[in-house]
Design a protein around this motif. Structure first.
Motif: not given
Length: 151
Positions: A5, A32, A82-90
């Motif tokens: 990102e 946030e 945190r990934s914007r396209t894959r929640p749970g992934e850093t």
């Protein structure tokens, strides 16, 4: 880990009202809760610098012609998000900033709905406000660069 990102923006400062060459930095409080200079993700076919200009206009209301950009001051921060396209992934994110001065210090900030507040702060308070050590270091480095400007 490779960069997944990217975001682009300006470390934006103005000369404090009624003072000789005391810079104040613009910080925006995201919904946030964290504080940072205006920045955001690029749109298709947009250069890095074009993205920084667009994001600054969208988030703070300042147009390109209201700013003086010091392109020789270009810095990047790298951190995990945190990934914007894959929640749970850093993923690794790069936020690239250029230094810019608001030409008319009295031009008002117009924040976007992505933010709840803004402040103009001198460097010591700005460093405390942002909380993140690397961003605080970048503000200090910006201040050092500004102090050597001959304007």
């Amino acid at each position: 880990m490779s960069v997944k990102e990217r975001a682009f923006g300006f470390i934006l400062f103005r000369w404090k009202h009624g003072t000789a060459k005391v810079p104040e930095f613009l910080l925006l409080k995201a919904n946030e809760g964290h504080w940072s200079p205006p920045k955001g993700h690029p749109e298709k076919e947009e250069s890095e610098l074009e993205s920084a200009y667009r994001e600054t206009e969208e988030e703070a209301g300042y147009k390109k012609e209201q700013l003086k950009v010091y392109q020789q001051f270009e810095r990047s921060l790298f951190y995990e998000v945190r990934s914007r396209t894959r929640p749970g992934e850093t993923v690794l994110k790069e936020s690239k900033y250029w230094l810019a001065r608001l030409l008319n210090s009295s031009d008002p900030v117009v924040i976007s709905d992505e933010h709840t507040q803004f402040v103009w702060e001198e460097v010591a308070n700005a460093v405390k406000t942002v909380k993140f050590t690397d961003l605080g270091g970048l503000l200090t480095e910006s201040f050092d660069f500004i102090s050597k400007l001959e304007e």
